[in-house]
Design a protein around this motif. Structure first.
Motif: not given
Lengths: 341, 110
Positions: A127, A129, A144, A161, A184, A214, A248, B68-69, B71-73
């Motif tokens: 994915k 980020p 990645y 992560g 993280h 983040q 991610f 968590d998920l 925040y990954s979008t």
């Protein structure tokens, strides 16, 4: 020079249905190679829900995704399948003599009589980020996956992560980097407790940094980052960095399957329900990736499809040979193949 | 029980829901554009929705995994939730949600 592998059948995808296809083909003396983009067998069962209980596998009131994978690996072991992990089939073409040629992104060539596409929802891809403009740095200073450890030697590395990938690479790269910061968004990790403890020790010893926050924007030019901005409670923190490894998770993309000239229906391969063969004779599709009237995306349906496909594939691999239908309960021949007598 | 779901093109659909179903399952069952690739295991973020004010507050807090998920979008908003984690009950009869762009089947964002 590419590494060339010649075999009866190549199965694309080593999820539960691809694995069971090895069993059904093996009973008919058909030899298989499997190719999967993940680094281990199990497909979605291993990647998305290894710990999740599954309740609708016939004969198993409850089995986890990993448990089912482990059982299938044990069940197919007598047939000696050969696995090629961490690579993607990039090209599939039918040769003039009716056989197939496949290429992978690991510079291999497979020559085979039958191709079985058991690719589920497509290939797992990392994915991206939520960072604007990250594309321009990809495969130059943002990666990645770690393909070559040397790309990270003496670099200022930022890993983002909280899962096993992030933790494992933090531990593996720490001895060779110039500096390493793990980022993280919270102080809890979804990774093996031993790795988490080791990481915490390294932080205590001052060998790596851990930041809670983040990733925001990236600074750099010509594909080379120089700073990663971390949004923390205390505000935006620019961190000097020459390498970024965001973990991610993975998502499924149909990928190259779309380019193989197979008839598709809403990104699924159209098959018949007697052989589960695609619009190209010799290419079969089983499991979540196929489509036919009444299709249910269930593992058990994929198992059934594998059994019928195997009969048809055998006829392609050994034309003219009479296939005698036998049961594993009563056939000594099958039991010998399974190594139980 | 009904839920009102606005799709990625802005069209609102009134969907029949069932007590105990996951909102994702209802949206998928009615054929709207939702990828939901992990099938409800809270491990992919491809069933991402925005929950309308008034309804958002009624939902139980998301788990750490769900957060968590989210925040990954690429398109997270303050009212984001994963629709596989919203179990329908009479209390949510009439809930309004909007499908996030990253929940689309062909989304690059997911």
């Amino acid at each position: 020079m590419s590494n060339e592998i010649v075999t009866d059948v190549v199965i694309i995808g080593a999820g539960p249905v691809g694995l069971f296809a090895v069993f059904e083909l093996g009973l008919l003396d058909v030899k298989c190679h499997l190719i999967d983009i993940l680094d281990r067998p199990g497909g979605q069962c291993a990647e998305l829900y290894p710990e999740k209980p599954i309740y609708d596998i016939p004969g198993f009131p409850m089995v986890t995704g990993q448990g089912l994978t482990d059982n299938l690996m044990q069940q197919i072991a007598p047939f000696g399948p050969e696995f090629h992990f961490s690579r993607m089939v990039t090209k599939l073409e039918k040769l003039e003599d009716g056989t197939f040629r496949l290429e992978t992104d690991a510079d291999e060539v497979f020559l085979c009589k039958v191709v079985v596409v058991a690719a589920g929802g497509g290939s797992f891809q990392p994915k991206r980020p939520p960072v604007e403009g990250i594309e321009q740095y990809e495969n130059k200073s943002v990666f990645y996956a770690v393909r070559k450890m040397d790309d990270f030697r003496d670099q200022d590395v930022v890993i983002v992560g909280g899962g096993d990938s992030a933790l494992d690479w933090t531990l593996n790269l720490q001895p060779i980097v110039r500096s390493l910061t793990l980022v993280h968004r919270r102080d809890a990790f979804k990774a093996a407790p031993a790795s988490v403890n080791k990481m915490k020790e390294l932080v205590m010893e001052g060998k790596i940094n851990f930041l809670m926050g983040q990733i925001g924007k990236l600074d750099g030019k010509d594909g080379q980052i120089d700073h990663v901005h971390i949004a923390m409670d205390s505000g935006d923190t620019p961190l000097p960095a020459t390498r970024l490894l965001p973990f991610f998770g993975l998502t499924m993309k149909l990928g190259p399957v779309a380019d193989w000239g197979l008839e598709l229906n809403d990104n699924l391969i159209t098959v018949d329900t007697a052989k589960f063969e695609s619009s190209v004779p010799g290419i079969f599709a089983i499991g979540d990736i196929n489509h036919y009237p009444g299709k249910l995306k269930l593992i058990l349906s994929g198992f059934h499809e594998a059994a019928l496909m195997a009969q048809a594939a055998k006829a392609v691999v050994s034309p003219g040979e009479r296939v005698v239908f036998q049961y594993t309960t009563s056939s000594t021949k099958l039991q010998k193949k399974l190594g139980v007598v | 029980m009904k839920i009102l779901v606005t799709d990625q093109s802005g069209v609102e659909h009134e969907l029949e829901g069932l007590d105990g179903w996951r909102t994702m399952e209802v949206i998928r069952d009615w054929g709207l554009n939702i990828k939901a690739e992990c099938g409800g295991a809270c491990s992919c973020a491809t069933c991402h929705v925005y929950v309308e004010d008034g309804w958002f507050e009624k939902l139980p807090d998301p788990s750490d995994d769900e957060e968590d998920l989210l925040y990954s979008t690429l398109d997270k908003k303050p009212n984001s939730r994963l629709s596989c984690q919203i179990l329908l009950s009479e209390e949510l009869d009439g809930m309004r949600v909007t499908l996030a762009p990253s929940a689309a089947k062909d989304s690059e964002a997911a």
